[in-house]
Structure formats: C-alpha cells, structure tokens
Enzyme design. Sequence first.
Site, PDB file in Angstrom:
ATOM      1  N   ASP A   1       5.984  -8.429   1.029  1.00 57.04           N
ATOM      2  CA  ASP A   1       5.404  -8.020  -0.217  1.00 57.04           C
ATOM      3  C   ASP A   1       6.504  -8.779  -1.063  1.00 57.04           C
ATOM      4  O   ASP A   1       7.654  -8.738  -1.178  1.00 57.04           O
ATOM      5  CB  ASP A   1       5.537  -6.587  -0.395  1.00 57.04           C
ATOM      6  CG  ASP A   1       4.808  -6.021  -1.581  1.00 57.04           C
ATOM      7  OD1 ASP A   1       4.761  -6.953  -2.610  1.00 57.04           O
ATOM      8  OD2 ASP A   1       4.384  -5.008  -1.830  1.00 57.04           O
TER       9      ASP A   1
ATOM     10  N   HIS B   1       1.174  -7.664  -1.441  1.00 62.03           N
ATOM     11  CA  HIS B   1       1.311  -6.559  -2.334  1.00 62.03           C
ATOM     12  C   HIS B   1      -0.044  -6.047  -2.380  1.00 62.03           C
ATOM     13  O   HIS B   1      -1.230  -6.589  -3.030  1.00 62.03           O
ATOM     14  CB  HIS B   1       1.718  -6.816  -3.717  1.00 62.03           C
ATOM     15  CG  HIS B   1       2.045  -5.782  -4.561  1.00 62.03           C
ATOM     16  ND1 HIS B   1       3.258  -5.012  -4.177  1.00 62.03           N
ATOM     17  CD2 HIS B   1       1.431  -5.257  -5.523  1.00 62.03           C
ATOM     18  CE1 HIS B   1       3.078  -3.983  -5.413  1.00 62.03           C
ATOM     19  NE2 HIS B   1       2.214  -4.258  -6.155  1.00 62.03           N
TER      20      HIS B   1
ATOM     21  N   SER C   1       1.590   1.278  -5.794  1.00 64.07           N
ATOM     22  CA  SER C   1       2.883   0.365  -6.511  1.00 64.07           C
ATOM     23  C   SER C   1       3.525   1.225  -7.311  1.00 64.07           C
ATOM     24  O   SER C   1       4.283   2.343  -6.921  1.00 64.07           O
ATOM     25  CB  SER C   1       2.102  -0.511  -6.971  1.00 64.07           C
ATOM     26  OG  SER C   1       2.880  -1.859  -7.366  1.00 64.07           O
TER      27      SER C   1
END
Length: 447
Positions: free
Chosen positions: A367, A396, A238
């Site tokens: 996502d 995610h 991320s």
Amino acid sequence: MEWLGQAKIDFITSPQSLPLREKGDDGKATSLLDVCRAAVPPCRLNPLLFNGHAQTMWTAVQKGAPPVHYKRRIFEADHREFNGSFAVDFVVVPATSAEKEEESAVVDDSDDSDDAAAAAAAADGGGSATADDSLPPRTTYYSEGELAGLGSDDDRPMLVVLHGLSGGSHEVYLRHAIAPLIESGRWEGCVVNSRGCAKSKITTGILYNARATWDVRQVVKWLRAKYPNRPLFGLGFSLGACILTNYLGEEGSACQLKAAVVCANPWNLEVSSKELKRTLIGHHVYQRVLGTAMRKLSATHKEEIEKYTAIDYAELTQLTYLWEFDRAYQCPTWGYPTEEAYYRDASSVDSLLAVRVPLLAINAVDDPIAVRAALPCGEAAKNPYTVLCTTSLGGHLGWYEVTNFLNHMAFEVDLDSVDKDASGKPDLGTTHTRFDPMRRRMFIYPD
C-alpha cells in the site's frame, strides 16, 4: 506466485488469541485467529496490476459498483465542545421497481472524491442519479413520518461504516464491501459521513480529523436506544479505519460494538506522511491528489469557513498537498501547533492495544498510502483481541473481502462468549505496566 496476482497472506496476533465459542449445542471452542484464518479468502488480484501503485490507481478510476440506496438523517451533535451537525445514511431497499429499472440505464453517476483516488480523480458509478442534486446518488432524506417511525425490536445485525478521506456513503470501495451483506437480506447498515462529506453541510467551522470519534460514538448510542436487540458491528476504510480504531480503543471494554473490521488503516499518520513526502510519486501524486480533495471539500464550505473561523480562505485555495491543508486548516481549528503534532496525537497505533472487542485489521504490504513502515505489527502481537492480516499485494483499498468474517461473527459465534477484559490493560509482558495507550496530547472535555 505473486507475479501472477496471487498474494501472500500473513496473520499477526497475540500468542494466546482471544478464545471464542461457536453457537450450537456443542459450543465448539475456537479463537479469533482461527475465525480470521478461515474467513479471509485467498487474495487473487489482476496480474496486470503488478504493484501497489497500479492497484491503487485501478481502484481509484473504476466506476462499476453495486447500487446501494440510502435514506439520510441529520444528527445534531450532542458533544458540548464539538457541536454542529453531521449526516448518517441508512441503507434502504429501493422504493419502486422504476428506481431499479433506472439503475440499469445510468452508466456513470460520478460524484465527489474518493480516498482511494490518491492516484487519479475518483469516480463513482453503478447506480441511478438522485432527483436531488444536493445529495449523492441513490440517496434521499427521510420524511418526517419515516423519522418518527424509526426503531425496531428485531435482532438483525447492523453494520456501522466509516469511509475514507473526503469520501462518503457513495464510494465504490464501500459499496463493493457492504453490498453482499445487504443483498443477503440478513443485515442492516448505515454510513456515518464525516462532517462536510457526501454533500453534507457543516454548521460550524469544524470538519473532521483522525481523532474525531464523537460522531460515531453518538450514532452507536442512538442505534443502541432505537434498536436495542441488534448486535452492532463496525467497518472502517483508510482514514475511517483510523477513526474507528481510535473509537474502539477509547471505548475499551465498554464498547457497544460486537466486532469490527478496519481496512487500509494508515495507523501511524506521522510515519505515513513522511514516507509519502520522501518519494517523488508519494509527494507529487498521492499527497497532491489527497490535498486537492481536501481543497475541493473546503471550497464547498467556503461560506461556513469564512463565517465560523479566522482561517484565510484565499490561502486554502492555493494549497497543493495534504500536509499543507492539515497545517493551514486542521492545526488552527483543533489547536495543534504543527501537522506532525496532529498526526502523532490522532494516530491509532497505540489505540490498538486498548481494543477489547474482536477486531480484524487488513492491510496490503505494498500500500503506497497506508505504508508498510506504519503497520502496528508489535502492537497486534500483544493484543489477543486483534488480528492484523497483511497481504503482499493489494495497494490502497484494492480488495473488499470483509463479508465472511462479519457473517461468521454475527451468525456463527456466540457473542456472549467474548470476554471483554474489564481491566482494559494490555499485557505488555511486565508485572506492573504504567503505559496508558489512550493518553492523548490534546485534552477533550467529556460530553
């Protein structure tokens, strides 16, 4: 088949993928795309988690994860502008059998926030609680004697890991990804905790942002000096994936990492932010939870913020959304006029064009945080050093499958066969390109 949890997988790269050569007497020719296709397993998810929101929420609340133990070393930054300290957690084997027995007796060692918790309060689990409440679970400091003895001439591959927003080495998704490598006994690893995260203390008013590449750069240089024979690999999740991609682009052909994987990179931060603000769930769930995580992080550093910055701390306590925190804290501390200017400057879309080591980027199309509209499909198609792998499902950080690629690159590929292209210039289909993918808006003096 998607409704049964079987995701579709696609690969995007240059028509001429990076040539590689396998180890062995025959030196079989292959390519980065071939390696990625062979290494990425089928993506089969729980069919009850029917979309990206459900997958993200499930990832956020799950507590079980392999126990990974760490020893912490505090680094003093060597950058003249961005001084201060940061913590790096090195993976270690538990010291005693008693520690292993204690792991099975502890059900929940919840701690800190998790980047994947954009849909719920994050949780940690699967390991023993540390005796020192000032550190995350299963983490202790190196002793002075241990610090003095660090270093080795062995050639074991070593993984440098970057976590997500406000997270740390304790995160569930991170441990799921690295545990198979560590448990194999063939790998070493460390996690570079972003400043102020994982119960580390900041010693200036600076936290971190998506352009904050200097700490990982310092760690890589330190590892190269202490472990000169170890091939180094990178793994980012991320926001950590964004930082790692920016680092790879900045280093270009001089990068000391042999290969890297980035998972759920938000890529174009401005696009991702606007997409989150555009929808009800994006704004009032994801932006809110991420903003709450940063507000809680700032609360743990209230004394330092009031001492080293002119920011109104009382104002920080009233913030709700991530973009509000970025406007109130990141902009004044880094010198950006607006949060959008910060997002544009810190995005890693253009950085992808400057990467000159084998890079596998994995994103789920559904996502809700690292949104589809921000994916660098065109950029990946221009750079033979990168492969963008997209899965139709996953949300995610809903998958942790990086083991096969890293093992193949470390043990099966002749790393000396990788041509790093010293020009550092992407082939943009023109004879003379004047586009510099690493030209940033905020100038940072070299250290």
